[in-house]
Design an enzyme around this catalytic site. Structure first.
Site, mmCIF file in Angstrom:
data_model
loop_
_atom_site.group_PDB
_atom_site.id
_atom_site.type_symbol
_atom_site.label_atom_id
_atom_site.label_comp_id
_atom_site.label_asym_id
_atom_site.label_seq_id
_atom_site.Cartn_x
_atom_site.Cartn_y
_atom_site.Cartn_z
ATOM 1 N N CYS A 15 0.176 2.765 -6.390
ATOM 2 C CA CYS A 15 -0.557 2.059 -5.714
ATOM 3 C C CYS A 15 -1.899 2.325 -5.346
ATOM 4 O O CYS A 15 -2.049 3.652 -4.772
ATOM 5 C CB CYS A 15 0.267 1.440 -4.486
ATOM 6 S SG CYS A 15 -0.658 0.415 -3.327
ATOM 7 N N GLY A 55 0.821 -1.174 0.008
ATOM 8 C CA GLY A 55 0.185 0.076 0.095
ATOM 9 C C GLY A 55 0.751 1.395 -0.021
ATOM 10 O O GLY A 55 0.315 2.521 -0.071
ATOM 11 N N GLY A 57 3.329 2.183 -2.262
ATOM 12 C CA GLY A 57 3.707 2.496 -3.660
ATOM 13 C C GLY A 57 3.147 3.725 -4.211
ATOM 14 O O GLY A 57 2.027 3.731 -4.091
HETATM 15 P P1 5GP Z 1 7.102 3.166 -5.418
HETATM 16 O O1 5GP Z 1 8.752 3.115 -5.481
HETATM 17 O O2 5GP Z 1 6.845 3.793 -6.674
HETATM 18 O O3 5GP Z 1 6.660 4.009 -4.387
HETATM 19 O O4 5GP Z 1 6.709 1.789 -5.293
HETATM 20 C C1 5GP Z 1 7.077 0.548 -6.077
HETATM 21 C C2 5GP Z 1 6.255 -0.323 -5.387
HETATM 22 O O5 5GP Z 1 5.030 -0.389 -5.471
HETATM 23 C C3 5GP Z 1 6.661 -1.958 -6.363
HETATM 24 O O6 5GP Z 1 8.002 -2.432 -5.830
HETATM 25 C C4 5GP Z 1 5.534 -2.685 -5.831
HETATM 26 O O7 5GP Z 1 5.726 -3.297 -4.508
HETATM 27 C C5 5GP Z 1 4.715 -1.573 -5.483
HETATM 28 N N1 5GP Z 1 3.406 -1.574 -6.711
HETATM 29 C C6 5GP Z 1 3.807 -1.746 -8.107
HETATM 30 N N2 5GP Z 1 2.541 -1.552 -8.645
HETATM 31 C C7 5GP Z 1 1.468 -1.710 -7.902
HETATM 32 C C8 5GP Z 1 0.201 -1.777 -7.976
HETATM 33 O O8 5GP Z 1 -0.281 -1.557 -9.179
HETATM 34 N N3 5GP Z 1 -0.519 -1.608 -6.797
HETATM 35 C C9 5GP Z 1 0.144 -1.733 -5.632
HETATM 36 N N4 5GP Z 1 -0.795 -1.990 -4.470
HETATM 37 N N5 5GP Z 1 1.527 -1.702 -5.532
HETATM 38 C C10 5GP Z 1 2.168 -1.968 -6.604
#
Ligand code: 5GP
Length: 369
Positions: A192, A187, A189
């Protein structure tokens, strides 16, 4: 009785690392950014524990190659074919880039085929020597996840296996029976929607503390995944005892990320004569792996029993990844000199973390163009 736990759960923006006098170094150059990781199932790898997310946009060959060549860790996403990965491994070999820290991702769907993919990689493309596997699912609590993990461990007894995602300490010991690294974070990301659509998630700071404590007690490792907004958050994660950090959005605006640069024009308030000045801004597309966009692209559309837990974004174009990677190494080294840590490994021993109400001074943000 149903209850709301009264303990406060903190996120990166709730804390800072307090600078302090210790065995402080004179220069950032003296900081050892490389760490030797001795994994639970017998393997050893060396590097700076920063990963790109195993997403279609940033878990690509171009980004993986840059991270590996900088002594970091890398993943490649699960949609590459065996042949494509084989070509990539050969290219790295030709360019003298070690793939010892490269993690090949598989998903839980069609698990036997996914395991076969790894076996094919081994037999057809000499994926031998250091082998690292990332088993990825948005929700690693499902019973099938443990079964697939056990199968992969059985087939690849000497691989480093990273699994996730989870967002509580209770499941860590069970996973570490067969895994080496647990990917923590649900939750948080940037692409996300899980917290919006399901109400589920755990703030990263408290989650890292909880999972690292349990995992380290049995020589397991954890990777803090998602929610990195600034490089300082990577430093905080290491100080909190995360062994690895994974980021997606931080790399998604770079030249090396998938997709074309998208230009958009905006009318400004500035006038030249009678004419409004038009400003051009550049973006790249970033989408969550559970987004409708990803489902349409990779799974033939959304199933009727699912809701999309990811979103599609246009994020500012940031140029070459080299600059970001340089800033990451530089930021971590600098953090070490503020807290008297001679190495990344020592950051958690040296750090004092403080809860704050104001993390950043945003006074001039309204003027930024
Ligand atoms: P960020 O670095 O962009 O904050 O987060 C990356 C992480 O978000 C990824 O490694 C993965 O764990 C998570 N993530 C990627 N795509 C999705 C998605 O569609 N839904 C959710 N809940 N998490 C995602």
């Amino acid at each position: 009785m149903t209850q709301v736990l009264s303990e406060e759960y903190l996120d990166y923006s709730d804390i800072l690392i307090k600078p302090k006098m210790g065995i402080n170094l004179n220069s950032r150059r003296e900081v050892n950014l490389q760490r030797v990781f001795k994994f639970k199932h017998g393997q050893t790898r060396t590097g700076l524990g920063v990963f790109n997310a195993n997403m279609a946009t940033v878990g690509n060959f171009a980004i993986a190659k840059k991270l590996l060549s900088r002594g970091m860790f890398a993943t490649i996403h699960k949609h590459y074919t065996v042949e494509e990965i084989g070509v990539f491994l050969n290219q790295c070999k030709a360019d003298n880039i070690s793939t010892d820290n490269l993690f090949i991702t598989i998903g839980l769907k069609n698990a036997p085929e996914q395991v076969q993919k790894l076996k094919d990689l081994e037999s057809k493309h000499q994926w031998t020597g250091a082998r690292n596997i990332c088993i990825d699912a948005p929700n690693f609590y499902i019973p099938k996840a443990l079964e697939v993990l056990a199968d992969v461990r059985h087939e690849f007894p000497d691989a480093v296996i990273m699994v996730g995602n989870i967002a509580s300490g209770d499941v860590c010991l069970k996973l570490l029976d067969n895994a080496d690294i647990i990917k923590c974070g649900i939750g948080s990301g940037s692409a996300c929607l899980t917290r919006k659509q399901t109400g589920c998630g755990t703030p990263m700071v408290s989650l890292i503390l909880e999972c690292a404590d349990i995992a380290h007690s049995v020589n397991g490792h954890i990777c803090a995944d998602g929610g990195i907004v600034d490089i300082g958050d990577i430093c905080k994660a290491f100080c909190l005892n995360a062994d690895f950090v994974m980021a997606g959005g931080m790399f998604a605006g770079s030249d090396e990320a998938e997709g074309e640069i998208i230009e958009k024009q905006y009318q400004t308030n500035e006038l030249i004569g009678e004419e409004c000045v038009i400003q051009t801004k550049r973006f790249k597309q970033y989408y969550g792996m559970s987004s409708e966009y990803a489902n349409n692209k990779f799974a033939g559309g959304m199933c009727n029993y699912k809701t999309s837990e990811g979103r599609e974004l246009l994020i500012p174009y940031t140029g070459s990844l080299d600059k970001i990677l340089q800033d990451i190494s530089g930021g971590i080294a600098s953090c070490c000199t503020y807290i008297g840590a001679a190495s990344v490994k020592n950051m958690s021993k040296c750090a004092t973390l403080i809860k704050v109400h104001n993390q950043l001074n945003k006074v001039f943000e309204k003027y930024s163009v």
